[in-house]
Design an enzyme around this catalytic site. Structure first.
Site, PDB file in Angstrom:
ATOM      1  N   SER A 177       0.811  -1.216   0.000  1.00  0.00           N
ATOM      2  CA  SER A 177       0.000   0.000   0.000  1.00  0.00           C
ATOM      3  C   SER A 177       0.846   1.268   0.000  1.00  0.00           C
ATOM      4  CB  SER A 177      -0.938   0.004   1.202  1.00  0.00           C
ATOM      5  OG  SER A 177      -1.811  -1.103   1.160  1.00  0.00           O
ATOM      6  N   HIS A 229       1.003   4.229   4.463  1.00  0.00           N
ATOM      7  CA  HIS A 229       0.324   4.973   3.402  1.00  0.00           C
ATOM      8  C   HIS A 229       0.873   6.400   3.313  1.00  0.00           C
ATOM      9  CE1 HIS A 229      -3.503   2.280   3.966  1.00  0.00           C
ATOM     10  NE2 HIS A 229      -2.448   1.610   3.552  1.00  0.00           N
TER      11      HIS A 229
END
Length: 321
Positions: A177, A229
Site C-alpha cells: 500500500s 500509506h
C-alpha cells in the site's frame, strides 16, 4: 481509477484546424508497460509461497478452530477469527519478512523494510493492492516508462516502511500500500509541476485530491497501517517533482521552427525549483528517518498526537492493538 484518466490539455491557439483539442507532445514516446505487470506477478507469486510455507492444516492440528477452504490442503487459510482476510498466520508473515520494529532495530534486520512490501495478509489484501496497482501503475508506466515508475514504486514502498517502523512498535506490518500511495502522490506532483500543459486544471486536482483523501481516511480504521500509506505518499509526491517533469507547452514545436524564431526553454523555472526542493527534502527525510529508526527512537516521542493518523478510537473499536 478516475485519476488515471486525467487528460493533458491545450491552450487556445486561434483558429488553426490542425491543432488537436487536447495537446500531446509529438516527440513524446509511448511506452509499453511491463514492470507493473511484473510487480503484479511477483506479489501474487510471493503470496502463494507464503501460503505454502504457512501450511494451516499442520499448524492447527489439535487446536481450537479449523482452516478455511480445507480443499486447498496446505494452501488453506487460517481460521477467520485469527485472520479475516483469508490468509496466513502472523507468525508465518513474520518468518517470511514482515516489518517488525524490534527485529529491525535490535535484530539488525533492516532488510525487512524492503521484504514487507511484497508480503500480504490475505487474499482480500493482495487482490485489492494488485487491482489498484494495475489501474494506477500501467497508465503511469505508459506515460513515463518503466525506470521512473519502478523507482517511484520501490522508493515509496521503502519510505512507507520507514515511517511505519518509526511509529508502530508492537505489531507487524505487510503490504504494497505504501508503494501504491507513492504512485498516487507522484500523479499529484506530476499534475502540479506540469501545470501549463493541462486543461481543466482545478477539476483534475480536485478529483485526484478527493481520491487520495478517501484512501487515507480508510487508513484510520483499526488494523490498517496508515503510516505506511502516508510515508509512501510523501515519498512518491516528492519523487514526482524530481522524475516526472514534462516539457512546457509548445516547446517541441518551437524547437523545430525556423532559425529566427524564439525557442522556449524546455522547462519553466518553477519546475526546477520544485525539483531541487523535492530532492533536498527527500534526502533529508530519508536520512533523518533511518538515523532515528536505527537509534531505536520512536516517532511518537516527538509527536504525541500522530497516533491518531493511524487509528481513531470510537465506540465501535479501540486502537490499543
Amino acid at each position: 481509477m478516475a485519476s488515471g484518466d486525467l487528460e493533458r490539455g491545450t491552450k487556445n491557439r486561434g483558429n488553426n484546424s490542425n491543432i488537436p483539442s487536447y495537446y500531446v507532445e509529438t516527440a513524446e514516446k509511448r511506452w509499453t508497460s511491463w514492470i507493473i505487470p511484473m510487480f503484479v506477478a511477483v506479489n501474487i507469486a510471493v503470496f502463494i509461497v507464503v501460503m505454502y510455507v504457512n501450511d494451516c492444516p499442520k499448524k492447527t492440528r489439535g487446536l481450537e478452530g479449523s482452516c478455511v477452504a480445507k480443499f486447498l490442503h496446505r494452501f488453506s487459510f487460517q481460521p477467520l477469527k485469527e485472520n479475516p482476510l483469508f490468509g496466513p498466520s502472523s507468525d508465518t508473515l513474520e518468518k517470511m519478512g514482515a516489518l517488525q520494529w524490534n527485529k529491525v532495530v535490535h535484530g539488525h534486520q533492516g532488510w525487512r523494510l524492503v521484504t514487507c512490501i511484497w508480503l500480504h495478509a490475505g487474499v482480500i489484501h493482495v487482490l485489492t493492492n494488485v487491482l489498484s496497482l494495475i489501474f494506477i501503475g500501467i497508465r503511469l508506466e505508459q506515460e513515463f516508462g518503466f525506470v521512473r515508475v519502478g523507482i517511484i514504486y520501490l522508493v515509496s514502498g521503502f519510505g512507507g516502511s520507514i515511517l511505519s517502523a518509526l511509529f508502530i512498535k508492537q505489531n507487524i506490518s505487510v503490504g504494497a500500500s505504501g508503494a501504491l500511495f507513492g504512485l498516487l502522490g507522484a500523479m499529484l506532483a506530476e499534475l502540479l509541476t506540469n501545470w501549463t500543459i493541462y486543461a481543466n486544471k482545478i477539476a483534475a486536482v480536485f478529483t485526484l485530491v478527493i481520491i487520495i483523501a478517501i484512501n487515507l481516511a480508510v487508513g484510520i480504521l483499526p488494523h490498517v497501517d496508515n503510516f505506511a500509506h502516508i510515508g509512501g505518499f510523501i515519498s512518491g509526491f516528492l519523487l514526482g517533482f524530481v522524475l516526472l517533469l514534462r516539457p512546457q507547452f509548445g516547446w517541441a514545436e518551437n524547437r523545430h521552427s525556423h532559425a529566427d524564431a524564439i525557442v522556449k526553454s524546455k522547462h519553466k523555472a518553477y519546475q526546477y525549483v520544485f525539483l531541487l526542493a523535492a530532492a533536498v527534502l527527500l534526502i533529508i527525510g530519508f536520512t533523518l528517518g533511518l538515523v532515528t529508526l536505527f537509534k531505536g527512537k520512536s516517532g511518537s516521542d516527538h509527536c504525541s498526537w500522530c497516533h491518531y493518523l493511524n487509528c481513531v478510537p470510537t465506540s465501535k473499536w479501540k486502537c490499543q492493538n
